[in-house]
Enzyme design. Structure first.
Site, short mmCIF file in Angstrom:
data_model
loop_
_atom_site.label_atom_id
_atom_site.label_comp_id
_atom_site.label_asym_id
_atom_site.label_seq_id
_atom_site.Cartn_x
_atom_site.Cartn_y
_atom_site.Cartn_z
N PHE A 107 1.08 -1.43 4.73
CA PHE A 107 0.21 -1.24 5.88
C PHE A 107 0.94 -1.71 7.13
O PHE A 107 0.72 -2.83 7.62
CB PHE A 107 -1.09 -2.04 5.69
CG PHE A 107 -1.76 -1.76 4.38
CD1 PHE A 107 -2.59 -0.64 4.24
CD2 PHE A 107 -1.55 -2.58 3.28
CE1 PHE A 107 -3.20 -0.36 3.03
CE2 PHE A 107 -2.15 -2.31 2.06
CZ PHE A 107 -2.98 -1.19 1.93
N SER B 290 -1.87 -18.90 0.61
CA SER B 290 -1.30 -19.46 1.83
C SER B 290 -1.66 -20.94 1.95
O SER B 290 -0.82 -21.78 2.32
CB SER B 290 -1.87 -18.65 3.00
OG SER B 290 -1.59 -19.23 4.22
N HIS C 50 -0.77 -9.63 12.85
CA HIS C 50 -1.01 -8.20 12.64
C HIS C 50 -2.50 -7.89 12.67
O HIS C 50 -3.33 -8.73 12.39
CB HIS C 50 -0.42 -7.75 11.30
CG HIS C 50 -0.28 -6.27 11.20
ND1 HIS C 50 -0.74 -5.54 10.12
CD2 HIS C 50 0.25 -5.36 12.06
CE1 HIS C 50 -0.47 -4.26 10.31
NE2 HIS C 50 0.13 -4.12 11.48
N ASP C 51 -2.80 -6.63 13.00
CA ASP C 51 -4.16 -6.07 12.95
C ASP C 51 -5.05 -6.57 14.08
O ASP C 51 -6.19 -6.99 13.85
CB ASP C 51 -4.82 -6.30 11.58
CG ASP C 51 -4.05 -5.64 10.45
OD1 ASP C 51 -3.85 -4.42 10.50
OD2 ASP C 51 -3.59 -6.37 9.54
N GLY D 283 -4.12 -9.31 -3.89
CA GLY D 283 -4.78 -8.42 -2.95
C GLY D 283 -5.82 -9.13 -2.10
O GLY D 283 -6.29 -10.21 -2.45
N HIS E 260 -8.26 -11.13 5.82
CA HIS E 260 -8.87 -10.80 7.11
C HIS E 260 -10.27 -11.36 7.30
O HIS E 260 -10.98 -10.96 8.22
CB HIS E 260 -8.88 -9.28 7.30
CG HIS E 260 -7.53 -8.74 7.67
ND1 HIS E 260 -6.45 -9.55 7.92
CD2 HIS E 260 -7.08 -7.47 7.85
CE1 HIS E 260 -5.40 -8.80 8.24
NE2 HIS E 260 -5.75 -7.54 8.18
N ASP F 110 -0.21 -11.85 8.21
CA ASP F 110 -0.79 -10.56 7.82
C ASP F 110 -1.48 -10.70 6.46
O ASP F 110 -1.34 -9.86 5.58
CB ASP F 110 0.34 -9.51 7.75
CG ASP F 110 -0.19 -8.09 7.66
OD1 ASP F 110 -1.36 -7.86 8.01
OD2 ASP F 110 0.59 -7.21 7.24
N ASP G 227 2.45 -14.82 -0.73
CA ASP G 227 1.36 -13.93 -1.13
C ASP G 227 0.97 -14.29 -2.56
O ASP G 227 1.85 -14.47 -3.41
CB ASP G 227 1.82 -12.46 -1.07
CG ASP G 227 0.66 -11.47 -1.06
OD1 ASP G 227 -0.28 -11.64 -1.87
OD2 ASP G 227 0.70 -10.54 -0.25
N GLY H 295 1.29 -12.69 3.54
CA GLY H 295 0.78 -11.35 3.24
C GLY H 295 1.91 -10.35 3.13
O GLY H 295 2.25 -9.66 4.09
N1 SAH Z 1 2.52 -7.06 5.24
C1 SAH Z 1 2.13 -6.08 4.24
C2 SAH Z 1 0.63 -5.89 4.09
C3 SAH Z 1 -0.13 -7.14 3.71
S1 SAH Z 1 -1.73 -6.77 3.03
C4 SAH Z 1 2.83 -4.76 4.55
O1 SAH Z 1 3.75 -4.71 5.39
O2 SAH Z 1 2.51 -3.76 3.92
C5 SAH Z 1 -2.38 -8.38 2.89
C6 SAH Z 1 -1.80 -9.23 1.77
O3 SAH Z 1 -2.29 -10.55 1.97
C7 SAH Z 1 -2.22 -8.84 0.34
O4 SAH Z 1 -1.09 -8.55 -0.42
C8 SAH Z 1 -2.96 -10.07 -0.19
O5 SAH Z 1 -2.69 -10.37 -1.56
C9 SAH Z 1 -2.46 -11.17 0.71
N2 SAH Z 1 -3.39 -12.28 0.88
C10 SAH Z 1 -4.69 -12.22 1.26
N3 SAH Z 1 -5.20 -13.44 1.34
C11 SAH Z 1 -4.22 -14.32 1.01
C12 SAH Z 1 -4.13 -15.75 0.90
N4 SAH Z 1 -5.19 -16.52 1.16
N5 SAH Z 1 -2.98 -16.29 0.53
C13 SAH Z 1 -1.89 -15.51 0.25
N6 SAH Z 1 -1.91 -14.16 0.34
C14 SAH Z 1 -3.05 -13.57 0.72
MG MG Z 2 -2.03 -5.96 8.27
#
Ligand code: SAH
Ligand code: MG
Length: 210
Positions: free
Chosen positions: A15, A119, A164-165, A70, A139, A136, A66, A41
């Site tokens: 993404f 995280s 991001h986003d 997901g 959310h 990233d 990560d 992420g």
């Molecule tokens: N940067 C990526 C997209 C990230 S999507 C790209 O370039 O495509 C968001 C990611 O954040 C997911 O893989 C999800 O597993 C991770 N994520 C969500 N909450 C999290 C948390 N609390 N700790 C670690 N990873 C997390």
């Molecule tokens: Mg993103």
């Protein structure tokens, strides 16, 4: 800018828009001389490829945090669920296998340190100053705020924080990332550099003494 990559990036699920990828690359190249880069992420590693290729030029390191389970929107039945990334045996999403495959294909296993962890846990004992942080991850407001509070403090003065986003219009997307972006600005610790598509870029500055 055309960046030469040792991998066909179109085969990497993820993404990240092209202009955002180019900006990540540019700032990673600039800041990885100051210290390591850390992203929260990684998913299948699209952003990690750009950060990693840039950091590798400077013989630097990218910590890729990560849990690989997901985010909310990837879970079964949710909008961004990808059945190929679902491990039915354990009924859990799992992007780590794909992530490893892509790090190897991009020839950056000597640069990227995967931290397969939430995280919050990864941040618990973190003390290393960072050249750049890219947020990233989750959310929800709770997740985004936790990421901001956990990692922004580790960005060195002169270093970069990317979020991001960002969606200034709530009809276009969730408001958690832009909320932490505004928190960063309000803290006085960061100055806006630019916003590229939905990627906000901030620089850590010396807090002015009162
Ligand atoms: N940067 C990526 C997209 C990230 S999507 C790209 O370039 O495509 C968001 C990611 O954040 C997911 O893989 C999800 O597993 C991770 N994520 C969500 N909450 C999290 C948390 N609390 N700790 C670690 N990873 C997390
Ligand atoms: Mg993103």
């Amino acid at each position: 800018m055309s960046i030469s990559l040792p991998i066909d990036i179109n085969n990497v699920k993820g993404f990240l828009a092209e202009d955002e990828a180019a900006a990540l690359y540019q700032y990673a190249e600039e800041t990885s001389v100051m210290g390591p880069i850390l992203e929260v992420g990684s998913y299948c590693g699209k952003s990690t490829v750009y950060l990693g290729i840039a950091a590798k030029k400077n013989n630097a390191v990218v910590f890729a945090v990560d849990h690989h389970r997901g985010s909310e929107e990837h879970q079964l039945g949710e909008e961004y669920h990808d059945a190929d990334l679902y491990d039915a045996d354990v009924a859990l999403y799992d992007t780590f296998k794909e992530f490893r495959k892509n790090m190897r294909a991009a020839d950056i296993e000597d640069t990227v340190v995967p931290l397969v962890s939430s995280s919050e846990v990864a941040a618990k004992q973190w003390h290393t100053p960072l050249g750049m942080v890219f947020i990233d991850g989750g959310h929800s407001f709770e997740a985004a705020e936790m990421d901001y509070r956990s990692w922004a403090v580790h960005v060195k003065i002169g270093g970069i924080l990317c979020i991001h986003d960002l969606f200034p219009n709530p009809d276009e997307g969730g408001q958690a990332p832009i909320t932490i972006y505004r928190m960063a600005l309000a803290s006085g610790l960061f100055e806006e550099v630019e916003v590229v598509n939905t990627l906000g870029i901030l620089r850590r500055v010396q807090k002015p003494s009162k």
